[in-house]
Design an enzyme around this catalytic site. Structure first.
Site, PDB file in Angstrom:
ATOM      1  N   GLY A 101      -1.070   7.632   1.438  1.00 18.85           N
ATOM      2  CA  GLY A 101      -1.255   7.564   2.875  1.00 18.85           C
ATOM      3  C   GLY A 101      -0.020   7.196   3.663  1.00 18.85           C
ATOM      4  O   GLY A 101       1.098   7.641   3.374  1.00 18.85           O
ATOM      5  N   GLY A 160       0.822  -1.210   0.000  1.00 20.84           N
ATOM      6  CA  GLY A 160       0.000   0.000   0.000  1.00 20.84           C
ATOM      7  C   GLY A 160       0.849   1.249   0.000  1.00 20.84           C
ATOM      8  O   GLY A 160       0.555   2.214   0.707  1.00 20.84           O
ATOM      9  N   ALA A 161       1.895   1.259  -0.820  1.00 18.74           N
ATOM     10  CA  ALA A 161       2.923   2.302  -0.727  1.00 18.74           C
ATOM     11  C   ALA A 161       2.674   3.512  -1.615  1.00 18.74           C
ATOM     12  O   ALA A 161       3.482   4.435  -1.625  1.00 18.74           O
ATOM     13  CB  ALA A 161       4.287   1.705  -1.071  1.00 18.74           C
ATOM     14  N   TYR A 178     -14.500  -4.526  10.178  1.00 20.12           N
ATOM     15  CA  TYR A 178     -13.213  -3.828  10.185  1.00 20.12           C
ATOM     16  C   TYR A 178     -12.497  -4.094  11.505  1.00 20.12           C
ATOM     17  O   TYR A 178     -11.310  -4.449  11.529  1.00 20.12           O
ATOM     18  CB  TYR A 178     -13.414  -2.328   9.991  1.00 20.12           C
ATOM     19  CG  TYR A 178     -12.122  -1.539  10.078  1.00 20.12           C
ATOM     20  CD1 TYR A 178     -11.152  -1.666   9.088  1.00 20.12           C
ATOM     21  CD2 TYR A 178     -11.860  -0.705  11.161  1.00 20.12           C
ATOM     22  CE1 TYR A 178      -9.952  -0.958   9.165  1.00 20.12           C
ATOM     23  CE2 TYR A 178     -10.663   0.001  11.249  1.00 20.12           C
ATOM     24  CZ  TYR A 178      -9.721  -0.124  10.246  1.00 20.12           C
ATOM     25  OH  TYR A 178      -8.523   0.565  10.330  1.00 20.12           O
TER      26      TYR A 178
END
Length: 304
Positions: free
Chosen positions: A27, A23-24, A176
């Site tokens: 964010g 997820g780079a 979640y």
């Protein structure tokens, strides 16, 4: 060594080290990848979109022209993609740190490519599979670490073993929170197994507090519009939210089994320090049960 008031300024030189950050492209993951590249590390950016990955790499190189970067296609919601990504990383001369950052938050009920409820599938099962597939590679690294990103939401989470895939009922927040509790159960069970096997790898976890990132894109539009003008009052920026991530991944003297989060405002904001999870995150029997289910669902068996 106790870490207190850790910020980006406390990240030491990382020359010669190789990090795989999931997820780079945005964010917390982007903030961590950028800082690590600036400290001299080779950073592998695990992203779903090649376009977004290339944009992120261009942005990093605009600040650090000599940044050593590589795009690794990765979709944690597709186990075939996870295996392909692990195979690409295995081609690297070495891997020192796996920084499991990617995740999703509160979407409507969806399923991964493999038919898993998406939050459990992406946040836990994808992370579980990737970590297991790369464990042998990490073992050959220098002072190797696995970092798993959880959330304060784990405190309200419960693992619904009777409806693991949310086939009977679905709550955006409930699932979640369940996935984030699963992240910590995973980390602590991994730590126990690594220590029992006398592995050189250390397992750590972190949470960003409350950070202003794209993770909240599934929040109601009205809530976002009301909160946006005052986010700076009670939220970390993405760069600040990455401080616990960086402490876990690159802090000096970090020990296996440590968990890092913000130090102020009930762990919402501020510099990073070691924090305490809810007691249920450290329970052994649920962790073992979750581990067995995760191996069965992913088809990935750990070498520890």
């Amino acid at each position: 060594m106790t870490i207190r008031n850790f910020t980006d300024k406390d990240v030491p030189d990382q020359s010669g080290r190789v990090f795989f950050v999931t997820g780079a492209n945005s964010g917390l993951g982007y903030a961590a990848a950028k800082l690590l590249a600036g400290r001299g590390a080779r950073v592998l950016l695990g992203c779903r979109s090649s376009e977004k990955a290339k944009e992120a790499m261009g942005d990093i190189r605009s600040v650090y022209p000599e940044a050593d970067l590589r795009f690794i296609p990765l979709d944690l919601g597709d186990l075939q993609s996870v295996r392909a990504a692990a195979a690409l990383v295995a081609e690297e001369p070495r891997l020192d740190v796996l920084l499991n950052n990617a995740g999703i938050m509160m979407p409507p009920r969806e399923e991964t490519v493999d038919g898993f409820e998406s939050q459990f599938g992406v946040n836990h099962l994808g992370t579980f599979a990737l970590t297991g597939l790369l464990l042998d590679k990490l073992a050959a690294g220098h002072s190797p670490r696995v970092v798993i990103t959880s959330s304060m939401a784990h405190r309200s989470g419960q693992i619904d073993f009777d409806d693991i895939n949310a086939d009977k009922s679905y709550s955006r927040w409930g699932r979640y929170a369940m996935s984030k509790l699963a992240n910590l159960l995973h980390m602590y069970e991994l730590d126990r197994r690594l220590r029992a096997g006398d592995s050189p790898i250390i397992a750590t976890a972190c949470h960003p507090g409350v950070a202003d990132t794209e993770l909240a894109r599934h929040f109601p539009a009205m809530m976002i519009s009301l909160l946006r003008p005052v986010t700076g009052l009670f939220m970390n920026s993405a760069a600040q939210g990455a401080w616990p991530t960086l402490a876990a991944a690159a802090g000096t003297g970090v020990e296996s089994g440590q968990y890092f989060g913000p130090s102020r405002n009930a762990e919402w904001t501020g510099p990073a320090r070691e924090v305490r999870p809810h007691g249920k995150a450290r329970r052994i029997d649920p962790a073992k049960s979750l581990w067995a289910i995760s191996e069965k669902m992913t088809g990935v068996t750990y070498p520890v």
